[in-house]
Write a protein that holds these residues in place. Sequence first.
Motif, PDB file in Angstrom:
ATOM      1  N   GLN A   4       1.097  -1.127  -0.123  1.00  9.82           N
ATOM      2  CA  GLN A   4      -0.231   0.099   0.073  1.00  9.82           C
ATOM      3  C   GLN A   4       0.696   1.758   0.044  1.00  9.82           C
ATOM      4  O   GLN A   4       0.557   2.561  -0.646  1.00  9.82           O
ATOM      5  N   GLY A   5       2.009   1.075   0.258  1.00 12.55           N
ATOM      6  CA  GLY A   5       3.032   2.038   0.419  1.00 12.55           C
ATOM      7  C   GLY A   5       3.764   2.987  -0.527  1.00 12.55           C
ATOM      8  O   GLY A   5       3.655   3.528  -1.069  1.00 12.55           O
ATOM      9  N   VAL A   6       3.484   1.542  -1.900  1.00 12.75           N
ATOM     10  CA  VAL A   6       4.372   1.401  -3.107  1.00 12.75           C
ATOM     11  C   VAL A   6       3.266   2.090  -3.936  1.00 12.75           C
ATOM     12  O   VAL A   6       3.025   3.140  -4.382  1.00 12.75           O
ATOM     13  N   ILE A   7       1.757   1.840  -3.710  1.00 13.43           N
ATOM     14  CA  ILE A   7       0.934   2.437  -3.870  1.00 13.43           C
ATOM     15  C   ILE A   7       0.649   4.082  -4.374  1.00 13.43           C
ATOM     16  O   ILE A   7       0.363   4.400  -4.709  1.00 13.43           O
ATOM     17  N   ASP A   8       0.885   4.053  -3.067  1.00 11.60           N
ATOM     18  CA  ASP A   8       0.497   5.682  -2.446  1.00 11.60           C
ATOM     19  C   ASP A   8       1.760   6.553  -3.217  1.00 11.60           C
ATOM     20  O   ASP A   8       0.935   7.781  -3.590  1.00 11.60           O
ATOM     21  N   ILE A   9       2.590   5.893  -3.449  1.00 15.98           N
ATOM     22  CA  ILE A   9       4.047   6.478  -3.953  1.00 15.98           C
ATOM     23  C   ILE A   9       3.703   7.067  -4.994  1.00 15.98           C
ATOM     24  O   ILE A   9       3.680   7.811  -5.977  1.00 15.98           O
ATOM     25  N   ILE A  10       3.562   5.849  -6.319  1.00 18.19           N
ATOM     26  CA  ILE A  10       2.851   5.500  -7.606  1.00 18.19           C
ATOM     27  C   ILE A  10       2.416   6.441  -7.696  1.00 18.19           C
ATOM     28  O   ILE A  10       2.097   7.327  -8.593  1.00 18.19           O
ATOM     29  N   GLU A  11       0.807   6.116  -6.908  1.00 15.38           N
ATOM     30  CA  GLU A  11      -0.226   7.071  -7.240  1.00 15.38           C
ATOM     31  C   GLU A  11       0.081   9.020  -6.987  1.00 15.38           C
ATOM     32  O   GLU A  11      -0.321  10.011  -8.228  1.00 15.38           O
ATOM     33  N   GLN A  12       0.514   9.257  -5.562  1.00 10.24           N
ATOM     34  CA  GLN A  12       1.043  10.110  -5.906  1.00 10.24           C
ATOM     35  C   GLN A  12       2.505  11.499  -7.515  1.00 10.24           C
ATOM     36  O   GLN A  12       1.730  11.905  -7.923  1.00 10.24           O
ATOM     37  N   VAL A  13       3.307   9.972  -7.918  1.00 11.08           N
ATOM     38  CA  VAL A  13       4.050  10.509  -8.587  1.00 11.08           C
ATOM     39  C   VAL A  13       3.465  10.293 -10.123  1.00 11.08           C
ATOM     40  O   VAL A  13       3.595  11.451 -10.820  1.00 11.08           O
ATOM     41  N   PHE A  14       3.562   8.821  -9.691  1.00  8.46           N
ATOM     42  CA  PHE A  14       2.842   8.711 -11.840  1.00  8.46           C
ATOM     43  C   PHE A  14       1.100   8.873 -12.059  1.00  8.46           C
ATOM     44  O   PHE A  14       2.117   9.112 -13.439  1.00  8.46           O
ATOM     45  N   SER A  58      11.584  -7.621  -8.066  1.00 10.94           N
ATOM     46  CA  SER A  58      11.727  -6.944  -6.905  1.00 10.94           C
ATOM     47  C   SER A  58      11.110  -5.849  -6.462  1.00 10.94           C
ATOM     48  O   SER A  58      12.097  -4.838  -6.952  1.00 10.94           O
ATOM     49  N   TRP A  59      10.503  -5.756  -5.307  1.00 10.63           N
ATOM     50  CA  TRP A  59       9.975  -4.284  -4.860  1.00 10.63           C
ATOM     51  C   TRP A  59      10.711  -3.618  -3.793  1.00 10.63           C
ATOM     52  O   TRP A  59      10.822  -4.735  -2.874  1.00 10.63           O
ATOM     53  N   PHE A  60      11.153  -1.913  -3.825  1.00 12.74           N
ATOM     54  CA  PHE A  60      11.971  -1.654  -2.550  1.00 12.74           C
ATOM     55  C   PHE A  60      11.720  -0.737  -1.899  1.00 12.74           C
ATOM     56  O   PHE A  60      10.910   0.146  -2.894  1.00 12.74           O
ATOM     57  N   ILE A  61      10.968  -0.141  -1.240  1.00 11.40           N
ATOM     58  CA  ILE A  61       9.884   0.731  -0.574  1.00 11.40           C
ATOM     59  C   ILE A  61      11.366   1.964   0.692  1.00 11.40           C
ATOM     60  O   ILE A  61      11.717   1.220   1.253  1.00 11.40           O
ATOM     61  N   ALA A  62      11.495   3.129   0.282  1.00  8.74           N
ATOM     62  CA  ALA A  62      11.945   3.134   1.213  1.00  8.74           C
ATOM     63  C   ALA A  62      11.230   4.462   2.350  1.00  8.74           C
ATOM     64  O   ALA A  62      10.311   4.803   1.963  1.00  8.74           O
ATOM     65  N   ARG A  63      11.765   4.599   3.243  1.00 12.88           N
ATOM     66  CA  ARG A  63      10.519   5.242   4.226  1.00 12.88           C
ATOM     67  C   ARG A  63      12.014   6.604   4.806  1.00 12.88           C
ATOM     68  O   ARG A  63      13.095   6.180   5.407  1.00 12.88           O
ATOM     69  N   VAL A  64      10.617   7.630   5.273  1.00 17.45           N
ATOM     70  CA  VAL A  64      11.682   8.713   6.049  1.00 17.45           C
ATOM     71  C   VAL A  64      11.468   8.761   7.511  1.00 17.45           C
ATOM     72  O   VAL A  64       9.904   9.680   7.959  1.00 17.45           O
ATOM     73  N   ASN A  65      11.498   8.646   8.418  1.00 16.92           N
ATOM     74  CA  ASN A  65      10.773   8.122   9.906  1.00 16.92           C
ATOM     75  C   ASN A  65       9.500   7.779   9.357  1.00 16.92           C
ATOM     76  O   ASN A  65       8.531   8.074  10.083  1.00 16.92           O
ATOM     77  N   GLY A  66       9.600   6.442   8.735  1.00 14.76           N
ATOM     78  CA  GLY A  66       7.826   5.841   8.728  1.00 14.76           C
ATOM     79  C   GLY A  66       7.303   6.003   8.216  1.00 14.76           C
ATOM     80  O   GLY A  66       6.094   5.749   7.168  1.00 14.76           O
ATOM     81  N   ARG A  67       7.575   7.231   6.851  1.00 14.19           N
ATOM     82  CA  ARG A  67       6.355   7.540   6.320  1.00 14.19           C
ATOM     83  C   ARG A  67       7.759   7.216   5.018  1.00 14.19           C
ATOM     84  O   ARG A  67       8.304   6.854   4.524  1.00 14.19           O
ATOM     85  N   PRO A  68       6.581   7.004   3.915  1.00 14.59           N
ATOM     86  CA  PRO A  68       6.851   5.824   2.819  1.00 14.59           C
ATOM     87  C   PRO A  68       7.961   7.069   1.656  1.00 14.59           C
ATOM     88  O   PRO A  68       6.698   8.747   1.667  1.00 14.59           O
ATOM     89  N   ALA A  69       8.802   7.593   1.074  1.00 11.65           N
ATOM     90  CA  ALA A  69       9.549   7.789   0.343  1.00 11.65           C
ATOM     91  C   ALA A  69      10.629   7.451  -0.409  1.00 11.65           C
ATOM     92  O   ALA A  69      10.997   8.384  -1.638  1.00 11.65           O
ATOM     93  N   GLY A  70       9.998   6.535  -0.893  1.00 12.95           N
ATOM     94  CA  GLY A  70      10.556   6.576  -2.215  1.00 12.95           C
ATOM     95  C   GLY A  70      10.213   4.634  -2.806  1.00 12.95           C
ATOM     96  O   GLY A  70      10.265   4.068  -1.710  1.00 12.95           O
ATOM     97  N   VAL A  71      10.592   4.678  -4.126  1.00 11.54           N
ATOM     98  CA  VAL A  71       9.907   3.345  -4.606  1.00 11.54           C
ATOM     99  C   VAL A  71      11.218   3.206  -5.715  1.00 11.54           C
ATOM    100  O   VAL A  71      12.113   3.757  -6.333  1.00 11.54           O
ATOM    101  N   LEU A  72      11.254   1.564  -5.523  1.00  8.44           N
ATOM    102  CA  LEU A  72      11.959   0.699  -7.096  1.00  8.44           C
ATOM    103  C   LEU A  72      11.762  -1.101  -6.818  1.00  8.44           C
ATOM    104  O   LEU A  72      11.471  -1.630  -6.194  1.00  8.44           O
TER     105      LEU A  72
END
Length: 222
Positions: free
Chosen positions: A16-26, A51-65
Amino acid sequence: MSGITVQRVLGSDDRQGVIDIIEQVFQKEKNWISSAHSQIPEDLDADQPFSWFIARVNGRPAGVLRLLYDPPLNLPEAYHVTFVPGIDADFLRQQGRYVEIGRFMIPWEFRRNHRIALRLMRAATEEVVSRDYTHFITDVFENEQHSPLNFHTRVLGFEVIGRHLFGDLNCGCTRIILTLDILKLYSRVKDSRSRIYSELTAGMHSLLEYKKRKLQTDIPKS
């Protein structure tokens, strides 16, 4: 200092964190896709070819690869691919084993923090090297407002090998095809005092040295 964490996406919360980032950016910012949910499958089993990777900053989704293993090197004719002289799909296959980097994105509020991208690349590099892959391949947009072309070429050491006009994203910019020989880059920067390369290779020196020695041993003697 912000706490950055990166992990492989396996559960529903990470997905879901990945989806949120993709929705926001792409989807909303770039308008390159019509649905964020369709970009990442529900089945994230470790045996999948990605493979999917998610980055978080202080727990907040901040990047996807996303990584795609053994991608097709012959792209569809409809993409209008042109390689630089001396390079074609057969040449690439002779160089090593490839993993495609895709869906690499960071929301606008985190883009000034380059450590997020480096941490994602570090996780991706450790994953592919441990699985005996040798090269990354990726596309980036030319002349797009937030194109990572300079970051990939000047910072990470990717090399331009070609371009194509069309792809699976709704963007009119030309796609630049880039590759990176991972061990070649490591050999060049391993003694560098650059904080960038220290961040990129932290914790992987033993693995990279082992793979480098193994590759040299496996090269046939003439």
